[in-house]
Design a protein around this motif. Structure first.
Motif, PDB file in Angstrom:
ATOM      1  N   ALA A   1      -4.391  -1.819  -4.005  1.00  0.00           N
ATOM      2  CA  ALA A   1      -4.246  -0.643  -4.831  1.00  0.00           C
ATOM      3  C   ALA A   1      -3.816  -0.738  -6.200  1.00  0.00           C
ATOM      4  O   ALA A   1      -3.551   0.170  -6.722  1.00  0.00           O
ATOM      5  N   ASP A   2      -3.914  -1.832  -6.669  1.00  0.00           N
ATOM      6  CA  ASP A   2      -3.791  -2.195  -8.134  1.00  0.00           C
ATOM      7  C   ASP A   2      -4.865  -1.743  -8.809  1.00  0.00           C
ATOM      8  O   ASP A   2      -6.112  -2.553  -9.074  1.00  0.00           O
TER       9      ASP A   2
ATOM     10  N   ASN B   1       0.592 -13.062  -5.925  1.00  0.00           N
ATOM     11  CA  ASN B   1       1.470 -11.617  -5.974  1.00  0.00           C
ATOM     12  C   ASN B   1       0.355 -10.740  -6.401  1.00  0.00           C
ATOM     13  O   ASN B   1      -0.275 -10.611  -7.461  1.00  0.00           O
ATOM     14  N   ILE B   2       0.409  -9.661  -5.564  1.00  0.00           N
ATOM     15  CA  ILE B   2      -0.698  -8.570  -5.686  1.00  0.00           C
ATOM     16  C   ILE B   2       0.148  -7.476  -5.825  1.00  0.00           C
ATOM     17  O   ILE B   2       0.940  -7.032  -5.269  1.00  0.00           O
ATOM     18  N   GLY B   3      -0.320  -6.745  -6.979  1.00  0.00           N
ATOM     19  CA  GLY B   3       0.764  -5.731  -7.715  1.00  0.00           C
ATOM     20  C   GLY B   3       1.179  -4.736  -6.724  1.00  0.00           C
ATOM     21  O   GLY B   3       2.241  -4.058  -6.580  1.00  0.00           O
ATOM     22  N   LYS B   4      -0.117  -4.234  -6.103  1.00  0.00           N
ATOM     23  CA  LYS B   4       0.239  -2.770  -4.984  1.00  0.00           C
ATOM     24  C   LYS B   4      -0.646  -2.753  -3.999  1.00  0.00           C
ATOM     25  O   LYS B   4      -1.947  -3.287  -4.135  1.00  0.00           O
ATOM     26  N   VAL B   5      -0.138  -2.786  -2.842  1.00  0.00           N
ATOM     27  CA  VAL B   5      -1.030  -2.889  -1.520  1.00  0.00           C
ATOM     28  C   VAL B   5      -0.416  -1.639  -0.850  1.00  0.00           C
ATOM     29  O   VAL B   5       0.468  -1.285  -0.674  1.00  0.00           O
ATOM     30  N   ASN B   6      -1.817  -1.007  -0.311  1.00  0.00           N
ATOM     31  CA  ASN B   6      -1.496   0.136   0.569  1.00  0.00           C
ATOM     32  C   ASN B   6      -1.931  -0.320   2.079  1.00  0.00           C
ATOM     33  O   ASN B   6      -3.225  -0.693   2.254  1.00  0.00           O
TER      34      ASN B   6
END
Length: 179
Positions: free
Chosen positions: A59-60, A24-29
């Motif tokens: 983007a985390d 699980n990657i916190g934030k991805v753009n």
């Protein structure tokens, strides 16, 4: 077309051993462009080409791989299809069709790009695979016989976990439509 997506809790497949796992990657753009061109002339010629460029970045800000491209995902790929066909060559309501398919995938890293040294990084190599089919159909497509050759030039090909795919293969398909 163009696209942009800011994903939260992005799930990504991670290669490893016999079984893959997911992280699980916190934030991805994710941003990119897709394009497609099609051309056809009457019922004997068709041509399609498409391409996609996708830049998916971590983007985390709390991550050690902040602003790295997401691993194990191709970022540049495309396809092309050329079709030539003719109706009523070998009888009424019959068709002969030839198609040439090409698939391109640019190389991409299997793991995070910023980790490790350049020569030691595992990556999926660039692949340019060609396939061809020849189809004969009768009774307005109800009965079909196809000869297909996949990976005509026997190029080394991999899936997205760097497992080698089969080389050249020849197939015969018989198809019947029940109405």
């Amino acid at each position: 077309s163009g696209f942009y997506r800011s994903a939260v809790d992005f799930i990504n497949a991670v290669p490893g051993g016999v079984f893959s796992s997911f992280t699980n990657i916190g934030k991805v753009n994710i941003s990119g462009v897709d394009g497609e061109l099609r051309y056809s002339h009457k019922d004997w010629l068709s041509f399609t080409v498409n391409a996609s460029y996708m830049d998916a970045l971590n983007a985390d800000k709390s991550s050690t791989v902040f602003e790295d491209r997401i691993p194990n995902q191709p970022w540049l790929f495309g396809n092309a299809d050329l079709g030539l066909g003719k109706n009523d060559v070998l009888g009424k309501d019959s068709r002969i069709q030839f198609n040439w398919f090409s698939q391109y995938t640019h190389w991409f890293y299997l793991n995070w790009p910023s980790r490790g040294f350049a020569d030691g990084k595992s990556r999926i190599p660039t692949q340019f695979i060609h396939n061809a089919t020849f189809t004969y159909s009768t009774h307005q497509g109800r009965y079909n016989l196809s000869l297909e050759c996949r990976n005509i030039f026997d190029q080394t090909a991999y899936d997205s976990f760097r497992l080698q795919k089969p080389g050249r293969s020849l197939l015969v398909k018989l198809r019947y439509f029940i109405q």
